[in-house]
Design an enzyme around this catalytic site. Structure first.
Site, PDB file in Angstrom:
ATOM      1  N   HIS A 128     -11.407  12.904   0.346  1.00 50.16           N
ATOM      2  CA  HIS A 128     -11.498  11.566   0.905  1.00 50.16           C
ATOM      3  C   HIS A 128     -11.496  11.508   2.422  1.00 50.16           C
ATOM      4  CE1 HIS A 128     -11.083   7.298   0.975  1.00 50.16           C
ATOM      5  NE2 HIS A 128      -9.873   7.323   1.509  1.00 50.16           N
ATOM      6  N   PHE A 144       0.851  -1.179   0.000  1.00 47.39           N
ATOM      7  CA  PHE A 144       0.000   0.000   0.000  1.00 47.39           C
ATOM      8  C   PHE A 144       0.886   1.227   0.000  1.00 47.39           C
ATOM      9  CE2 PHE A 144      -4.379   1.370   0.795  1.00 47.39           C
ATOM     10  CZ  PHE A 144      -5.056   0.259   0.342  1.00 47.39           C
ATOM     11  N   ARG A 147      -2.595  11.236   5.894  1.00 42.48           N
ATOM     12  CA  ARG A 147      -2.795   9.879   6.393  1.00 42.48           C
ATOM     13  C   ARG A 147      -2.281   8.866   5.383  1.00 42.48           C
ATOM     14  NH1 ARG A 147      -6.845   5.823   5.584  1.00 42.48           N
ATOM     15  NH2 ARG A 147      -8.104   7.169   4.244  1.00 42.48           N
ATOM     16  N   ARG A 182      -0.526   9.360  -0.756  1.00 38.96           N
ATOM     17  CA  ARG A 182      -1.627   9.937  -1.517  1.00 38.96           C
ATOM     18  C   ARG A 182      -1.448  11.386  -1.898  1.00 38.96           C
ATOM     19  NH1 ARG A 182      -6.358   6.884   1.855  1.00 38.96           N
ATOM     20  NH2 ARG A 182      -5.834   4.878   0.955  1.00 38.96           N
ATOM     21  N   LEU A 186     -14.620   5.915  -4.874  1.00 40.23           N
ATOM     22  CA  LEU A 186     -13.234   5.550  -4.663  1.00 40.23           C
ATOM     23  C   LEU A 186     -12.803   4.302  -5.421  1.00 40.23           C
ATOM     24  CD1 LEU A 186     -10.932   6.613  -2.802  1.00 40.23           C
ATOM     25  CD2 LEU A 186     -11.275   4.483  -1.579  1.00 40.23           C
ATOM     26  N   GLN A 214      -7.356  15.103   3.086  1.00 40.23           N
ATOM     27  CA  GLN A 214      -6.715  14.257   2.080  1.00 40.23           C
ATOM     28  C   GLN A 214      -7.560  14.093   0.820  1.00 40.23           C
ATOM     29  OE1 GLN A 214      -6.166   9.801   2.768  1.00 40.23           O
ATOM     30  NE2 GLN A 214      -4.090  10.572   2.665  1.00 40.23           N
ATOM     31  N   HIS A 255      -7.851  11.710  -2.269  1.00 37.67           N
ATOM     32  CA  HIS A 255      -7.381  10.402  -2.725  1.00 37.67           C
ATOM     33  C   HIS A 255      -7.123  10.502  -4.213  1.00 37.67           C
ATOM     34  CE1 HIS A 255      -7.165   6.136  -3.520  1.00 37.67           C
ATOM     35  NE2 HIS A 255      -7.274   5.882  -2.239  1.00 37.67           N
ATOM     36  N   GLU A 311      -6.595   2.161  -3.255  1.00 38.44           N
ATOM     37  CA  GLU A 311      -5.174   2.213  -3.491  1.00 38.44           C
ATOM     38  C   GLU A 311      -4.617   0.806  -3.699  1.00 38.44           C
ATOM     39  OE1 GLU A 311      -3.486   5.045  -0.899  1.00 38.44           O
ATOM     40  OE2 GLU A 311      -1.652   3.885  -0.703  1.00 38.44           O
TER      41      GLU A 311
HETATM   42  C1  LIG Z   1     -14.467   5.060  -0.054  1.00 44.17           C
HETATM   43  C2  LIG Z   1     -13.557   5.007   1.125  1.00 44.17           C
HETATM   44  C3  LIG Z   1     -12.552   4.039   1.196  1.00 44.17           C
HETATM   45  C4  LIG Z   1     -11.710   3.965   2.285  1.00 44.17           C
HETATM   46  N1  LIG Z   1     -10.752   2.990   2.313  1.00 44.17           N
HETATM   47  C5  LIG Z   1      -9.946   2.886   3.407  1.00 44.17           C
HETATM   48  C6  LIG Z   1      -8.990   1.849   3.495  1.00 44.17           C
HETATM   49  O1  LIG Z   1      -8.830   1.018   2.603  1.00 44.17           O
HETATM   50  N2  LIG Z   1      -8.221   1.763   4.590  1.00 44.17           N
HETATM   51  C7  LIG Z   1      -8.372   2.650   5.611  1.00 44.17           C
HETATM   52  O2  LIG Z   1      -7.670   2.508   6.594  1.00 44.17           O
HETATM   53  N3  LIG Z   1      -9.271   3.642   5.550  1.00 44.17           N
HETATM   54  C8  LIG Z   1     -10.069   3.788   4.474  1.00 44.17           C
HETATM   55  N4  LIG Z   1     -10.996   4.798   4.410  1.00 44.17           N
HETATM   56  C9  LIG Z   1     -11.170   5.695   5.532  1.00 44.17           C
HETATM   57  C10 LIG Z   1     -12.022   5.068   6.602  1.00 44.17           C
HETATM   58  O3  LIG Z   1     -12.875   4.112   6.039  1.00 44.17           O
HETATM   59  C11 LIG Z   1     -12.915   6.065   7.304  1.00 44.17           C
HETATM   60  O4  LIG Z   1     -12.145   7.110   7.734  1.00 44.17           O
HETATM   61  C12 LIG Z   1     -13.523   5.421   8.510  1.00 44.17           C
HETATM   62  O5  LIG Z   1     -14.307   4.346   8.092  1.00 44.17           O
HETATM   63  C13 LIG Z   1     -14.364   6.355   9.331  1.00 44.17           C
HETATM   64  O6  LIG Z   1     -15.000   5.583  10.349  1.00 44.17           O
HETATM   65  P1  LIG Z   1     -15.803   6.221  11.514  1.00 44.17           P
HETATM   66  O7  LIG Z   1     -16.206   5.116  12.406  1.00 44.17           O
HETATM   67  O8  LIG Z   1     -15.029   7.307  12.111  1.00 44.17           O
HETATM   68  O9  LIG Z   1     -17.063   6.882  10.829  1.00 44.17           O
HETATM   69  P2  LIG Z   1     -18.188   6.325   9.850  1.00 44.17           P
HETATM   70  O10 LIG Z   1     -18.009   4.918   9.502  1.00 44.17           O
HETATM   71  O11 LIG Z   1     -18.311   7.306   8.767  1.00 44.17           O
HETATM   72  O12 LIG Z   1     -19.475   6.380  10.742  1.00 44.17           O
HETATM   73  C14 LIG Z   1     -20.037   7.562  11.175  1.00 44.17           C
HETATM   74  C15 LIG Z   1     -21.172   7.212  12.093  1.00 44.17           C
HETATM   75  O13 LIG Z   1     -21.624   8.351  12.757  1.00 44.17           O
HETATM   76  C16 LIG Z   1     -22.995   8.458  12.679  1.00 44.17           C
HETATM   77  N5  LIG Z   1     -23.367   9.864  12.739  1.00 44.17           N
HETATM   78  C17 LIG Z   1     -22.889  10.883  11.992  1.00 44.17           C
HETATM   79  N6  LIG Z   1     -23.468  12.021  12.357  1.00 44.17           N
HETATM   80  C18 LIG Z   1     -24.323  11.740  13.355  1.00 44.17           C
HETATM   81  C19 LIG Z   1     -25.218  12.490  14.145  1.00 44.17           C
HETATM   82  N7  LIG Z   1     -25.370  13.790  13.978  1.00 44.17           N
HETATM   83  N8  LIG Z   1     -25.952  11.853  15.060  1.00 44.17           N
HETATM   84  C20 LIG Z   1     -25.848  10.520  15.242  1.00 44.17           C
HETATM   85  N9  LIG Z   1     -24.996   9.776  14.533  1.00 44.17           N
HETATM   86  C21 LIG Z   1     -24.251  10.374  13.604  1.00 44.17           C
HETATM   87  C22 LIG Z   1     -23.353   7.783  11.394  1.00 44.17           C
HETATM   88  O14 LIG Z   1     -24.653   7.288  11.446  1.00 44.17           O
HETATM   89  C23 LIG Z   1     -22.356   6.663  11.350  1.00 44.17           C
HETATM   90  O15 LIG Z   1     -22.846   5.542  12.034  1.00 44.17           O
HETATM   91  C24 LIG Z   1     -11.847   4.894   3.324  1.00 44.17           C
HETATM   92  C25 LIG Z   1     -12.838   5.856   3.277  1.00 44.17           C
HETATM   93  C26 LIG Z   1     -13.680   5.925   2.177  1.00 44.17           C
HETATM   94  C27 LIG Z   1     -14.716   7.014   2.111  1.00 44.17           C
END
Ligand SMILES: Cc1cc2nc3c(=O)[nH]c(=O)nc-3n(C[C@H](O)[C@H](O)[C@H](O)COP(=O)(O)OP(=O)(O)OC[C@H]3O[C@@H](n4cnc5c(N)ncnc54)[C@H](O)[C@@H]3O)c2cc1C
Ligand code: HEM
Ligand code: SF4
Ligand code: F3S
Ligand code: FES
Lengths: 253, 118, 583, 125
Positions: free
Chosen positions: C349, C116, C391, C282, C248, C236, C238, C251
């Site tokens: 991203h 990666f 990141r 990235r 997306l 960031q 991507h 990578e």
């Molecule tokens: C397309 C894509 C591919 C990625 N690929 C990778 C990868 O290969 N490797 C890697 O390490 N990272 C990757 N990332 C980054 C990583 O996936 C994300 O940064 C990470 O999943 C974020 O997780 P989280 O738990 O912080 O938030 P999220 O999974 O976004 O969850 C947010 C949560 O908060 C809740 N929420 C939001 N606002 C409110 C509110 N006002 N009230 C109540 N609930 C709320 C939502 O309902 C949700 O449940 C990728 C990101 C994307 C977008």
């Protein structure tokens, strides 16, 4: 040639191919309506637009009170299962050109078999209740090794399809049995059970097969294949259900 | 109507044909078995069957039985072999073809009866 | 309605679910509030993998991982966080496996790993296989697995509840207020400890890989309390999003051997990162792509994309290990990676910045060590500063797991020690006011239009390349949009499932995030990691080796006060001196 | 038939293999019925077209014990097969418990009566 696809989406307005669409939506607001009714919206869209884009466009600029769920926009979160032009699909994974030509009509209804709360949004609780009924979690109570539990590539492949499910409910709500019999756990729950039953590391195979062996389990499936046709993740659902049926049969006999 | 494909229609036809044959079977057993009430009664029932509706109905029953039987085989093949699931669509069309052929054949054979009664 | 729990988790993505699991292990009552059904969270969209020095494929050590993380973050990474992370993640990945996560496997049956961007062996010598993956659906598997474990342990979920306010008084968090979409009612949640894990805010940009629901709600709510947001200027892009759509393309595609090519078919990354070429981090790849496009070597009608070339890879690799993106390219672009070049362009991203926390996830109230008692944060929305200025791929999923776990553990520990603090007198007041204003407004402006203008202007003015004048203009644009926002009318009077109301509310959160981001970026007069200024080309360690803390000026709306926080330049056992960042 | 919501529910409901056994029965009886029923139709409708259903013809044929057994097998298997098939439909379409119980009771009674009637009819020739 493939270039044109890629760029049609945002090229300047003059060169963009636009089509006229009638979007016919089955609407229902419990606060004001006694029963559901069809509303038709005339919109313009590009053939490469997602149906979700079309719905957003209607909501944002024409009819703000149109209600539906959506999040990721590319078929991974499972929010926007709808009955689009006669079949269950994810609005974000269906392109306009797949369902309508210039001047054509796209019909959008809520998925069937679950209570409609408002417009295209349905009560998903019964669906998740069925999911929870199959013990959808890994069970192996023997002490874990310091590193990973080994698993052969072949055994890992057994879960390839079933672990791919996003719980969108396209399948369960396309099943003619589920429409009439809400007690049927439904294809999505069976796919989830399959995920664990065929996990070489899991130790609760017997219990899960028992759950599947009830009146409301796999035996209600009449191999109608609507689930398989509807699955946006291309999971061969009927095949998996048949595998579970056979597993029960061979285990019990 | 949900725009399902072959599988949905195969299921619907299978269920309808099954229920229809069952209904027919119940009548059939009753009418054949009615000989225990004597020949008069038996023939009386069978004269009712002579009405054109029943005569045409007979062809439908044949169609239903043939469809149900062969689609039943299709289901069994799907349940016990992986290939069955892979070729379920093709098999459905085979079942339909057999049904049409068998129905046509039986209509041909029953034609005199259809026209002329006993 | 009134609810009471020892620990309350906001957000049910990877970070929230992990935190809820670990909080429950601490023998306290736990509930999780989420505006989406847990399995709809955007963690499910993550594709590539989760980085951990397991050494299953090639020799690897946590020190190397720590080094890559620090260097990848352009030395703005807090090294204590990086050390904790690089060590803990190994164990955490095994833990995921023990929870049943269906990883891809090596021939011996171990967790499979692949290369990666930015992950190297022996402190930068060559690329190393560090990303543990489950095809290109790693995030999906993590989200499903963690949700399953929560079903197993019986966590209480409040789904489709939108948190609208944090109840903080006298430096202690006492709970949250949430709006129930189904009934249209406000609920008070009284808690001893609250963990925020509500994800990113990518929707402020026009082209983004983020979900429609990633609107930075909790960051904005935190910021409105006069509390700081850290490092908001680091966002960031991507390098590989599907052209125009921003969806997306992992990578991992380059990890498996995919090659970027410009209009002349040239492998241009050879010029920008001679050692690791297409596998550079990235920020570097994104800038290289934009440079190619600016210099006229882009592809497509608008010449605003480049190609990713997989055609030399075997079909099994493409359809097997990269099944997800193969499907996406076929569905949305009608391009088949097996035989076509796929058009890609950089896409917004990931937010490196967010709510500042310490290593235990406890929220910081300033840059000097002040904290908000009882309030924790984890995941994309938090900033322990693991990612610094940029990141590394796969480090976010790791961040969710490692720091979600820590936040859960410490929040439960705290909740066991303290009593419930009293709620403020009228806890619903601010939320009620917000909704009343929105509902009452008969204004003519349209939320969707304002949002679109915000997204387009952010993309143009605070995108991959930035400069002073553009960003100053953007500050003005945001002020103007905020003024227009006050005039947004909500036409739907229904109580139940009123998503028009929600979208309008989310827009106000996005405007706040954009404001903090733009002001922080304008303030930082250097180029570092993802923050690249055309008017300040160089990294400037003597003045800018520090974190930005952006505060909302509560007395003067629209004004952002900037403070700073020191960078931890040492880990517990290792430290890496800032050096020029070349690959 | 409460839907299992917890594991305990599920265990309570899954103690029997009834559904599995019926499922197998449907397939096995179906296989046998293919020969019996299609043979029956062929012989009665097609081959002996003119005079098949007259009283004498039926009586004559059924006085042969082999045919008796043949027909009785059809009667038995297809009624059981059909009854179970119809049970599927009843369980699917009739969703309120009291109604379902009533319909099932009446339906099974009819099947039993017809079965008895048919058996007596066959024996008494
Ligand atoms: C397309 C894509 C591919 C990625 N690929 C990778 C990868 O290969 N490797 C890697 O390490 N990272 C990757 N990332 C980054 C990583 O996936 C994300 O940064 C990470 O999943 C974020 O997780 P989280 O738990 O912080 O938030 P999220 O999974 O976004 O969850 C947010 C949560 O908060 C809740 N929420 C939001 N606002 C409110 C509110 N006002 N009230 C109540 N609930 C709320 C939502 O309902 C949700 O449940 C990728 C990101 C994307 C977008
Ligand atoms: C001729 C040979 C027959 C074969 C091969 C056959 C086969 C089958 C099979 C395999 C099923 C199970 C379907 C499923 O589980 O999806 C079935 C169902 C059924 N059969 Fe038959 N059957 C035959 C004859 C009959 C007869 C004579 C009757 C009527 C008395 C009948 C009535 C039914 C009914 C009502 C169902 C239930 C349909 C449903 O719920 O989907 N079948 N049949
Ligand atoms: S099996 Fe397919 S259709 Fe069914 S819920 Fe899962 S992803 Fe959706
Ligand atoms: S549609 Fe229904 S009947 Fe079976 S094959 Fe699918 S679950
Ligand atoms: S919006 Fe996520 S699946 Fe369609």
């Amino acid at each position: 040639m493939t270039q044109t696809h890629a760029n049609s989406a945002a090229a300047p307005a003059t060169t963009v191919e636009m089509v006229n669409l009638n979007v016919k939506i089955l609407r229902f607001n419990p606060e004001t309506d006694k029963k559901a009714h069809w509303d038709t919206y005339q919109v313009q869209a590009q053939p490469s637009d997602r149906v979700l884009d079309v719905l957003n466009n209607i909501k944002w600029y024409h009819e703000p009170s149109l209600i539906f769920r959506r999040s990721c926009g590319h078929g991974i979160c499972g929010s926007d299962a709808m009955l689009i032009s006669g079949r269950n699909r994810l609005a974000c994974k269906t392109l306009v050109r797949d369902v309508a030509k210039d001047g054509g009509t796209i019909t959008v209804e809520p998925i069937r078999g679950l209570k409609v709360e408002r417009d295209l949004l349905v009560d998903m609780e019964p669906f998740f209740d069925s999911y929870k009924a199959i013990m959808p979690y890994f069970i192996n109570e023997s002490p874990a090794p310091a590193g990973e539990r080994y698993q052969s590539e072949l055994d890992a492949e057994r879960m390839e399809h079933s672990s791919n499910c996003i719980l969108c409910a396209c399948c369960t709500t396309s099943c003619p049995i589920f429409w009439v019999n809400g007690a049927y756990l439904g294809p999505a729950a069976i796919v989830q059970a399959h995920r664990f039953i065929f996990d070489s590391r899991d130790e609760a195979t017997h219990q899960r097969l028992n759950i599947m062996n009830q009146n409301t389990g796999v035996w209600r499936c009449r191999t109608a294949y609507n689930c398989t046709e509807a699955c946006p993740r291309d999971i061969p659902i009927t095949t998996l259900i048949e595998e579970v049926k056979r597993a029960i049969m061979f285990q019990q006999s | 109507m949900y725009r399902g494909r072959e599988g949905q229609w195969a299921f619907l036809l299978h269920r309808l044909s099954g229920l229809a044959i069952l209904a027919y079977l119940l009548l059939h057993v009753f009418s054949i078995g009615s000989h225990i009430f004597g020949e008069r009664f038996y023939m009386a029932i069978h004269e009712t069957y002579d009405l054109p509706v029943f005569r045409v109905g007979l062809i439908f029953i044949v169609a239903g039985v043939v469809y149900h039987a062969f689609n039943g085989l299709r289901i069994i093949v799907m349940d016990f072999t992986g290939a069955g699931v892979a070729y379920q669509r093709q098999m459905f069309y085979v079942v339909l073809a057999i049904t049409v052929l068998a129905t046509a054949y039986s209509a041909y054979r029953l034609y005199p009866r259809l026209m002329g009664g006993y | 309605m009134h609810h009471r729990y020892d620990v309350l988790v906001v957000g049910a993505g990877g970070a929230g679910l992990m935190a809820a699991l670990y909080a429950a292990k601490g023998n306290v009552s736990v509930a999780c509030i989420s505006k989406l059904y847990p399995t709809r969270s955007h963690t499910g969209a993550a594709q590539g993998g989760i980085g951990a020095a397991l050494g299953n494929v090639a020799e690897d050590h946590w020190e190397w991982h720590m080094f890559d993380t620090v260097k990848g973050g352009d030395y703005l990474t807090d090294q204590d966080a990086a050390e904790v992370f690089a060590k803990d993640i190994i164990d955490a990945v095994y833990e995921l496996e023990h929870m049943g996560l269906p990883f891809s496997r090596t021939p011996e049956g171990k967790i499979a790993q692949r290369k990666f961007g930015g992950h190297t062996r022996d402190f930068g010598k060559a690329a190393v296989e560090r990303s543990c993956y489950a095809k290109d659906r790693t995030g999906h598997m993590i989200l499903q697995t963690l949700y399953q474990q929560n079903v197993k342990s019986g966590t209480t979920f409040y789904n489709e509840y939108h948190v609208t306010d944090l109840l903080i008084e006298n430096g202690r968090c006492r709970g949250v207020v949430a709006y129930d979409l189904a009934s249209g009612e406000l609920h008070t949640f009284h808690a001893k400890a609250v963990i925020l894990a509500a994800g990113g805010y990518g929707k402020v940009f026009k082209i983004t890989s983020n979900a429609l629901t990633l609107t930075g709600d909790l960051m904005s709510i935190y910021y409105r309390k006069g509390l700081p947001l850290e490092d908001m200027e680091f966002y960031q892009f991507h390098p590989t999003g599907l052209a125009k759509l921003g969806i997306l393309v992992t990578e991992g595609i380059r990890g498996e051997g995919g090659i970027l090519r410009n209009a002349n078919g040239e492998r241009f990354m050879e010029r920008y990162a001679p050692t690791i070429k297409d596998l550079a981090p990235r920020d570097i790849v994104s800038r290289s792509i934009v440079t190619e496009i600016r210099e006229g070597r882009g592809v497509g009608l608008d010449k605003d994309a480049v190609h990713i070339d997989l055609t030399h890879l075997p079909r099994e690799v493409i359809e097997g290990k990269l099944a997800e993106i193969t499907d996406l390219a076929r569905t949305y672009l009608g391009q088949d990676p097996v035989k076509d070049l796929v058009a890609i362009q950089p896409t917004a991203h990931y937010a490196m910045g967010g709510i500042p926390t310490d290593l235990n996830g406890l929220c910081l109230s300033d840059g000097l060590g002040g904290t908000v008692e009882g309030l924790y944060a984890a995941g994309e929305q938090a900033c322990v500063s693991l990612h610094g200025a940029n990141r590394l791929g796969t480090n976010s999923l790791g961040d969710l797991i490692v720091f979600g776990r820590r936040a859960g553990t410490y929040a439960a520990q705290y909740a066991r020690q303290v009593e419930f603090a009293d709620l403020p007198d009228n806890p619903l007041r601010e939320s009620e006011e917000m909704f009343d204003t929105l509902r009452a407004s008969k204004g003519s402006d349209n939320a969707a239009t304002i949002r679109k203008e915000l997204q387009e202007s952010m993309m143009n003015n605070v995108g991959i390349f930035r400069n002073g004048p553009d960003m100053e203009r953007q500050v003005g644009i945001i002020q103007e949009l905020k003024a227009r926002y006050r005039n947004v009318g909500v036409s739907d009077p229904s109580r139940r499932y009123n998503s028009e109301l929600i979208e309008a509310m989310e827009l106000s959160f996005m405007l706040d995030c954009a404001e903090a981001m733009t002001s922080s970026a304008l303030n930082r007069t250097e180029s570092r990691g993802a923050h690249d200024r055309e008017d300040y080309r160089e990294r400037d360690d003597s003045n800018w080796l520090k974190h930005t803390m952006a505060y909302k000026d509560l007395n003067n709306d629209g004004n952002v006060v900037i403070g700073y926080k020191d960078v931890a330049l040492k880990g517990f056992t290792r430290a890496f001196e800032p050096k020029p960042r070349v690959y | 038939m409460i839907r299992a919501r917890t594991f305990t529910d599920a265990r309570q409901q899954s103690h029997s293999n009834a559904e599995l056994n019926w499922w197998i029965f449907m397939r096995v009886s179906g296989l046998i019925l293919v020969f019996l029923v299609l043979g029956h139709i062929y012989m009665t409708f097609i081959q002996v077209s003119e005079s098949d259903a007259t009283f004498d013809a039926v009586v004559a044929k059924l006085s042969n014990p082999a045919w008796k057994f043949y027909d009785w097998m059809i009667l038995f298997l297809s009624l059981l097969h059909g009854a179970n098939g119809a049970r599927y439909s009843i369980e699917d379409y009739i969703r309120s418990r009291p109604n379902r119980a009533w319909v099932k009771t009446i339906f099974y009674t009819v099947i039993a009566v017809v079965f008895a009637f048919g058996t007596i009819g066959l024996i008494s020739i």
